[in-house]
Design a protein around this motif. Sequence first.
Motif, PDB file in Angstrom:
ATOM      1  N   ASP A   1       0.843  -1.194   0.000  1.00 20.58           N
ATOM      2  CA  ASP A   1       0.000   0.000   0.000  1.00 20.58           C
ATOM      3  C   ASP A   1       0.880   1.247   0.000  1.00 20.58           C
ATOM      4  OD1 ASP A   1      -2.360  -1.480   0.113  1.00 20.58           O
ATOM      5  OD2 ASP A   1      -2.345  -1.519   2.308  1.00 20.58           O
ATOM      6  N   THR A   2       0.306   2.358  -0.399  1.00 24.79           N
ATOM      7  CA  THR A   2       1.003   3.636  -0.347  1.00 24.79           C
ATOM      8  C   THR A   2       1.169   4.070   1.107  1.00 24.79           C
ATOM      9  OG1 THR A   2       0.119   4.297  -2.487  1.00 24.79           O
ATOM     10  CG2 THR A   2       0.895   6.066  -1.053  1.00 24.79           C
ATOM     11  N   VAL A   3       2.370   4.571   1.429  1.00 20.65           N
ATOM     12  CA  VAL A   3       2.664   5.053   2.772  1.00 20.65           C
ATOM     13  C   VAL A   3       2.939   6.548   2.687  1.00 20.65           C
ATOM     14  CG1 VAL A   3       4.247   4.904   4.727  1.00 20.65           C
ATOM     15  CG2 VAL A   3       3.663   2.838   3.440  1.00 20.65           C
ATOM     16  N   LYS A   4       2.195   7.339   3.453  1.00 18.33           N
ATOM     17  CA  LYS A   4       2.403   8.782   3.482  1.00 18.33           C
ATOM     18  C   LYS A   4       3.412   9.081   4.587  1.00 18.33           C
ATOM     19  CE  LYS A   4      -0.020  13.086   3.245  1.00 18.33           C
ATOM     20  NZ  LYS A   4      -1.245  13.759   3.000  1.00 18.33           N
ATOM     21  N   ILE A   5       4.611   9.504   4.190  1.00 21.46           N
ATOM     22  CA  ILE A   5       5.688   9.766   5.133  1.00 21.46           C
ATOM     23  C   ILE A   5       5.498  11.131   5.799  1.00 21.46           C
ATOM     24  CG2 ILE A   5       8.196  10.007   5.393  1.00 21.46           C
ATOM     25  CD1 ILE A   5       7.252   7.164   4.599  1.00 21.46           C
ATOM     26  N   SER A   6       5.079  12.116   5.013  1.00 22.99           N
ATOM     27  CA  SER A   6       4.822  13.463   5.530  1.00 22.99           C
ATOM     28  C   SER A   6       3.794  14.114   4.619  1.00 22.99           C
ATOM     29  CB  SER A   6       6.114  14.286   5.553  1.00 22.99           C
ATOM     30  OG  SER A   6       6.507  14.625   4.233  1.00 22.99           O
ATOM     31  N   ASP A   7       3.460  15.378   4.903  1.00 25.57           N
ATOM     32  CA  ASP A   7       2.521  16.097   4.045  1.00 25.57           C
ATOM     33  C   ASP A   7       3.059  16.269   2.629  1.00 25.57           C
ATOM     34  OD1 ASP A   7       0.710  16.349   6.095  1.00 25.57           O
ATOM     35  OD2 ASP A   7       1.327  18.382   6.630  1.00 25.57           O
ATOM     36  N   ARG A   8       4.379  16.194   2.489  1.00 23.86           N
ATOM     37  CA  ARG A   8       5.005  16.444   1.193  1.00 23.86           C
ATOM     38  C   ARG A   8       5.618  15.213   0.534  1.00 23.86           C
ATOM     39  NH1 ARG A   8       9.216  20.798   1.655  1.00 23.86           N
ATOM     40  NH2 ARG A   8       9.169  20.558  -0.589  1.00 23.86           N
ATOM     41  N   PHE A   9       5.518  14.042   1.186  1.00 21.50           N
ATOM     42  CA  PHE A   9       6.188  12.872   0.623  1.00 21.50           C
ATOM     43  C   PHE A   9       5.397  11.597   0.869  1.00 21.50           C
ATOM     44  CE2 PHE A   9       9.296   9.380   0.713  1.00 21.50           C
ATOM     45  CZ  PHE A   9       9.863   9.549  -0.542  1.00 21.50           C
ATOM     46  N   GLN A  10       5.212  10.803  -0.199  1.00 21.10           N
ATOM     47  CA  GLN A  10       4.577   9.497  -0.099  1.00 21.10           C
ATOM     48  C   GLN A  10       5.349   8.509  -0.964  1.00 21.10           C
ATOM     49  OE1 GLN A  10       0.547   9.597  -1.508  1.00 21.10           O
ATOM     50  NE2 GLN A  10       1.082  10.523  -3.468  1.00 21.10           N
TER      51      GLN A  10
ATOM     52  N   GLN B   1       5.844   9.896  -4.690  1.00 19.97           N
ATOM     53  CA  GLN B   1       5.071  11.076  -5.046  1.00 19.97           C
ATOM     54  C   GLN B   1       3.917  10.736  -5.992  1.00 19.97           C
ATOM     55  OE1 GLN B   1       6.162  12.362  -2.501  1.00 19.97           O
ATOM     56  NE2 GLN B   1       6.607  14.435  -3.165  1.00 19.97           N
ATOM     57  N   ASP B   2       3.828  11.433  -7.131  1.00 23.56           N
ATOM     58  CA  ASP B   2       2.698  11.250  -8.039  1.00 23.56           C
ATOM     59  C   ASP B   2       2.785   9.951  -8.833  1.00 23.56           C
ATOM     60  OD1 ASP B   2       4.858  12.141  -9.540  1.00 23.56           O
ATOM     61  OD2 ASP B   2       3.620  13.295 -10.925  1.00 23.56           O
ATOM     62  N   ARG B   3       3.826   9.172  -8.635  1.00 28.63           N
ATOM     63  CA  ARG B   3       3.985   7.911  -9.369  1.00 28.63           C
ATOM     64  C   ARG B   3       3.506   6.681  -8.575  1.00 28.63           C
ATOM     65  NH1 ARG B   3       7.754   8.939 -13.711  1.00 28.63           N
ATOM     66  NH2 ARG B   3       8.666  10.980 -13.397  1.00 28.63           N
ATOM     67  N   VAL B   4       2.998   6.870  -7.361  1.00 26.68           N
ATOM     68  CA  VAL B   4       2.643   5.725  -6.518  1.00 26.68           C
ATOM     69  C   VAL B   4       1.578   4.823  -7.148  1.00 26.68           C
ATOM     70  CG1 VAL B   4       3.373   6.754  -4.323  1.00 26.68           C
ATOM     71  CG2 VAL B   4       1.015   7.056  -5.115  1.00 26.68           C
ATOM     72  N   ASP B   5       0.788   5.347  -8.058  1.00 26.04           N
ATOM     73  CA  ASP B   5      -0.259   4.542  -8.693  1.00 26.04           C
ATOM     74  C   ASP B   5       0.211   3.821  -9.949  1.00 26.04           C
ATOM     75  OD1 ASP B   5      -2.181   5.071  -6.760  1.00 26.04           O
ATOM     76  OD2 ASP B   5      -2.828   6.916  -7.760  1.00 26.04           O
ATOM     77  N   LEU B   6       1.469   3.968 -10.334  1.00 25.81           N
ATOM     78  CA  LEU B   6       1.964   3.296 -11.537  1.00 25.81           C
ATOM     79  C   LEU B   6       1.799   1.775 -11.465  1.00 25.81           C
ATOM     80  CD1 LEU B   6       5.310   5.161 -12.378  1.00 25.81           C
ATOM     81  CD2 LEU B   6       3.099   5.361 -13.528  1.00 25.81           C
TER      82      LEU B   6
ATOM     83  N   MET C   1      11.906  12.927 -15.738  1.00 26.64           N
ATOM     84  CA  MET C   1      12.684  11.810 -15.228  1.00 26.64           C
ATOM     85  C   MET C   1      12.972  12.104 -13.756  1.00 26.64           C
ATOM     86  SD  MET C   1      13.396   9.630 -17.651  1.00 26.64           S
ATOM     87  CE  MET C   1      14.950   8.871 -17.217  1.00 26.64           C
ATOM     88  N   PRO C   2      13.127  11.070 -12.924  1.00 25.41           N
ATOM     89  CA  PRO C   2      13.348  11.299 -11.490  1.00 25.41           C
ATOM     90  C   PRO C   2      14.539  12.196 -11.184  1.00 25.41           C
ATOM     91  CG  PRO C   2      12.790   9.013 -11.878  1.00 25.41           C
ATOM     92  CD  PRO C   2      12.949   9.660 -13.230  1.00 25.41           C
ATOM     93  N   ASP C   3      15.585  12.161 -12.003  1.00 26.18           N
ATOM     94  CA  ASP C   3      16.734  13.006 -11.705  1.00 26.18           C
ATOM     95  C   ASP C   3      16.465  14.475 -12.037  1.00 26.18           C
ATOM     96  OD1 ASP C   3      16.750  12.551 -14.409  1.00 26.18           O
ATOM     97  OD2 ASP C   3      18.867  12.013 -14.530  1.00 26.18           O
ATOM     98  N   GLN C   4      15.298  14.764 -12.640  1.00 24.67           N
ATOM     99  CA  GLN C   4      14.915  16.142 -12.922  1.00 24.67           C
ATOM    100  C   GLN C   4      14.001  16.702 -11.840  1.00 24.67           C
ATOM    101  OE1 GLN C   4      13.076  15.393 -16.709  1.00 24.67           O
ATOM    102  NE2 GLN C   4      14.875  16.070 -17.827  1.00 24.67           N
ATOM    103  N   LEU C   5      13.563  15.848 -10.923  1.00 21.95           N
ATOM    104  CA  LEU C   5      12.647  16.286  -9.880  1.00 21.95           C
ATOM    105  C   LEU C   5      13.402  17.022  -8.784  1.00 21.95           C
ATOM    106  CD1 LEU C   5      10.490  13.063  -9.542  1.00 21.95           C
ATOM    107  CD2 LEU C   5       9.890  15.164 -10.735  1.00 21.95           C
ATOM    108  N   GLU C   6      12.734  17.963  -8.176  1.00 22.78           N
ATOM    109  CA  GLU C   6      13.326  18.713  -7.077  1.00 22.78           C
ATOM    110  C   GLU C   6      13.386  17.823  -5.843  1.00 22.78           C
ATOM    111  OE1 GLU C   6      11.790  22.354  -4.377  1.00 22.78           O
ATOM    112  OE2 GLU C   6      11.674  22.624  -6.527  1.00 22.78           O
ATOM    113  N   GLU C   7      14.503  17.801  -5.185  1.00 20.39           N
ATOM    114  CA  GLU C   7      14.674  16.975  -3.987  1.00 20.39           C
ATOM    115  C   GLU C   7      14.005  17.645  -2.798  1.00 20.39           C
ATOM    116  OE1 GLU C   7      18.014  14.266  -1.975  1.00 20.39           O
ATOM    117  OE2 GLU C   7      17.952  14.801  -4.066  1.00 20.39           O
ATOM    118  N   LEU C   8      13.342  16.841  -1.972  1.00 20.60           N
ATOM    119  CA  LEU C   8      12.667  17.367  -0.796  1.00 20.60           C
ATOM    120  C   LEU C   8      13.669  17.594   0.328  1.00 20.60           C
ATOM    121  CD1 LEU C   8       9.568  15.037  -0.729  1.00 20.60           C
ATOM    122  CD2 LEU C   8       9.643  17.418  -1.428  1.00 20.60           C
ATOM    123  N   PRO C   9      13.445  18.617   1.144  1.00 18.31           N
ATOM    124  CA  PRO C   9      14.337  18.835   2.286  1.00 18.31           C
ATOM    125  C   PRO C   9      14.119  17.732   3.314  1.00 18.31           C
ATOM    126  CG  PRO C   9      12.480  20.324   2.382  1.00 18.31           C
ATOM    127  CD  PRO C   9      12.387  19.610   1.066  1.00 18.31           C
TER     128      PRO C   9
END
Length: 126
Positions: free
Chosen positions: A14-23, A49-54, A108-116
Amino acid sequence: MAFELTGKLIVKEDTVKISDRFQKREFVIDVPNEKNPEWNDTIKFQITQDRVDLIEPFNIGEDVKVAFNIRGKKWERDGRVNYFTNLEAWKIDKAGGGAGNAPSGAPMPDQLEELPPEEGGDDFPF
């Protein structure tokens, strides 16, 4: 650098929500071992993130082809150093072809902004 593996889907978490900004969501495929066909390799991937439903359209037992990047992090706390490696899936197809189910025009994942990193708590940073 992107990699690909093909194998049989054996676990879909299942999807796990780590924080308000990360799953994140994890899944496992069984990959035939090229050197010893009696022993398969069991490979765990994560999608974030937005790929959890892939992985959602795929059923346990189905053969899938996974495109992924290898991600590694060094994490230090209280004088302890840990190293983590994740296989970050960004595209999943039915094995043998078929249309990809990554969002059209998705970076691509390497183009995504990294979360603090999260502040406080003793949780690992993933």
